[in-house]
Scaffold this motif. Sequence first.
Motif, PDB file in Angstrom:
ATOM      1  N   ASP A  27       0.855  -1.216  -0.049  1.00  0.00           N
ATOM      2  CA  ASP A  27       0.135   0.212   0.071  1.00  0.00           C
ATOM      3  C   ASP A  27       0.965   1.274   0.118  1.00  0.00           C
ATOM      4  OD1 ASP A  27      -2.253   1.567  -0.101  1.00  0.00           O
ATOM      5  OD2 ASP A  27      -3.007   0.858   1.808  1.00  0.00           O
ATOM      6  N   SER A 176      -3.960   2.231  -8.819  1.00  0.00           N
ATOM      7  CA  SER A 176      -4.859   2.731  -7.549  1.00  0.00           C
ATOM      8  C   SER A 176      -6.158   1.836  -7.651  1.00  0.00           C
ATOM      9  CB  SER A 176      -4.816   4.022  -7.448  1.00  0.00           C
ATOM     10  OG  SER A 176      -5.637   4.409  -6.214  1.00  0.00           O
ATOM     11  N   TYR A 177      -6.896   1.956  -8.631  1.00  0.00           N
ATOM     12  CA  TYR A 177      -8.374   1.406  -8.657  1.00  0.00           C
ATOM     13  C   TYR A 177      -8.103   0.160  -8.652  1.00  0.00           C
ATOM     14  CZ  TYR A 177     -13.076   0.628 -10.332  1.00  0.00           C
ATOM     15  OH  TYR A 177     -14.502   0.253 -10.322  1.00  0.00           O
ATOM     16  N   ALA A 179      -6.537  -2.056  -7.040  1.00  0.00           N
ATOM     17  CA  ALA A 179      -6.326  -2.147  -5.763  1.00  0.00           C
ATOM     18  C   ALA A 179      -7.759  -2.620  -4.933  1.00  0.00           C
ATOM     19  CB  ALA A 179      -5.309  -1.227  -4.882  1.00  0.00           C
ATOM     20  N   GLN A 180      -8.766  -1.983  -5.264  1.00  0.00           N
ATOM     21  CA  GLN A 180      -9.817  -1.989  -4.741  1.00  0.00           C
ATOM     22  C   GLN A 180     -11.039  -3.260  -5.310  1.00  0.00           C
ATOM     23  OE1 GLN A 180     -12.093   1.750  -5.143  1.00  0.00           O
ATOM     24  NE2 GLN A 180     -10.197   2.732  -5.440  1.00  0.00           N
ATOM     25  N   LEU A 181     -10.440  -3.793  -6.455  1.00  0.00           N
ATOM     26  CA  LEU A 181     -11.026  -4.814  -7.185  1.00  0.00           C
ATOM     27  C   LEU A 181     -10.790  -6.369  -6.634  1.00  0.00           C
ATOM     28  CD1 LEU A 181     -10.628  -3.548 -10.750  1.00  0.00           C
ATOM     29  CD2 LEU A 181     -12.664  -3.221  -9.294  1.00  0.00           C
ATOM     30  N   THR A 182     -11.631  -7.075  -6.341  1.00  0.00           N
ATOM     31  CA  THR A 182     -11.584  -8.381  -5.834  1.00  0.00           C
ATOM     32  C   THR A 182     -11.923  -9.548  -6.937  1.00  0.00           C
ATOM     33  OG1 THR A 182     -13.913  -8.565  -5.147  1.00  0.00           O
ATOM     34  CG2 THR A 182     -12.486  -7.757  -3.664  1.00  0.00           C
ATOM     35  N   GLN A 378     -15.185  -1.939 -16.202  1.00  0.00           N
ATOM     36  CA  GLN A 378     -15.311  -0.972 -15.234  1.00  0.00           C
ATOM     37  C   GLN A 378     -14.789   0.238 -15.984  1.00  0.00           C
ATOM     38  OE1 GLN A 378     -16.686  -0.839 -11.895  1.00  0.00           O
ATOM     39  NE2 GLN A 378     -17.615  -2.797 -12.563  1.00  0.00           N
ATOM     40  N   ASN A 408     -11.502   9.953  -5.251  1.00  0.00           N
ATOM     41  CA  ASN A 408     -10.003  10.358  -5.074  1.00  0.00           C
ATOM     42  C   ASN A 408      -9.375  11.023  -6.100  1.00  0.00           C
ATOM     43  OD1 ASN A 408      -9.933   9.058  -2.487  1.00  0.00           O
ATOM     44  ND2 ASN A 408      -9.672   7.058  -3.508  1.00  0.00           N
ATOM     45  N   SER A 412      -5.509   9.756  -6.634  1.00  0.00           N
ATOM     46  CA  SER A 412      -5.413   8.387  -6.943  1.00  0.00           C
ATOM     47  C   SER A 412      -4.128   8.063  -7.995  1.00  0.00           C
ATOM     48  CB  SER A 412      -6.509   7.792  -7.933  1.00  0.00           C
ATOM     49  OG  SER A 412      -6.993   8.830  -9.012  1.00  0.00           O
ATOM     50  N   HIS A 415      -0.820   7.879  -5.848  1.00  0.00           N
ATOM     51  CA  HIS A 415      -1.056   6.387  -5.049  1.00  0.00           C
ATOM     52  C   HIS A 415      -0.879   5.244  -5.716  1.00  0.00           C
ATOM     53  CE1 HIS A 415      -2.940   3.272  -2.359  1.00  0.00           C
ATOM     54  NE2 HIS A 415      -3.665   3.019  -3.217  1.00  0.00           N
TER      55      HIS A 415
END
Length: 431
Positions: A27, A176-177, A179-182, A378, A408, A412, A415
């Motif tokens: 991170d 950065s984005y 990192a939010q995806l699963t 996305q 962000n 973003s 990051h």
Amino acid sequence: MDKGAPALGVDFGTTNTVVAQADGAGDSRLVDFAGEASHGPVFRSALCFWEDDSGWNGVAHEAGPWAIEEYLGSPLDSRFVQSFKTVAASATFERALIFGKPFRFEDLGQRFLRRLVGHAGGRLDARPSRIVIGRPVQYAGARPDEALARQRYDAMFDGFGTSIHYVYEPLGAAYSYAAQLTEPATILVADFGGGTTDFSIVRVAEPGTARRCVPLSSAGIGIAGDRFDQRLMDRLVLPLIGKGTTYRSFGKLLDIPGGYFADFADWSRLALMRNRRTLEELRRLQRDASDPKAVGRMIALIENEQGFPLYDAVGRVKRELSQAEEAFFRFEGGGVSIAAPVTRADFEQWIAADLRRIEETMETALDRAGMDPRAIDQVFLTGGSSLIPAIRAIFERRFGGERIASGNELTSIAHGLALIGEQSDVAEWSV
């Protein structure tokens, strides 16, 4: 990875600069700037100069929000410069004369970075193992020279770190984005900055994959927030300072040269119009002008260093139009007063041609990736101008609102750049 302080991501933007530092555990954290003038991690990409024997060659300087503070404290005795990133790729820009002293792009950049480090309160004193610097896909300007921009960036950041990499800004936002995806996804990132709008398409694998993000294509154009400001200036301000009027020369009625208005409508050039030669030319024009009062207003705004408050008023009404159907433009300074209602519909009409070119650039990114819009899972919108309703509408029409995410807007990219700096394949992201 080389030994040293954690990797840094530097989003050197036209309007704002943001720095993030990798934490070594997957991170990154944003670097906050200390002091009463601070705006947390957002450091305004601006410089203020004033004459001082203790400064370099008799000229002292400040940067970021502290530059604004210095300028507002003594506007007539200082020179305020912002958006200087827009001339990075311009071969016509050689140097700016500030209090008679020449400053190249890299001179401005190095002084900006020194003050940025100084205001970081020791958080940037250690030399990082890697620095990942964001760059636009296409630089701003009519004929941008990419090799010249790289040369100037290299000189600006020389000595700032031990291993420097340049990465497209929207790829930083994509990382950065991601990192939010699963789940695996193909994402389109649109970064709306001050000088450029950039797109990247990235394939994101499932978490834990050795190489999680793979860039597929990028495209960019030198149209963004500053251009939208110029459209507002063109409609609300320039007609009041002489645009469209004439002057008499040797018995002929001629249009006042458009170059003065082009410079006035471009913040990076307006700041340099306060020089003896330009003001003398304008006074000569004023004597023979069909509307001398209008030219007088331009002279007053330049002489009284009203560029910053004028553009601040333009930016404020632009932001208000993102929240409401109508706003009121107000400016008063330097003996000039402007008040006018502005509707969102008017603003959207004024920037319609710019929006079409932005949409065409998005299509270019899709074509380069060989992708149909239906293949995009996305869409991530970032940057301040992504909040403009007419811009969001482009993506809603093309992809549907359910696939669009944002957030962000100012942080973003930095990051993500810091996260890229920790990857073993950082060179594969570099351009």
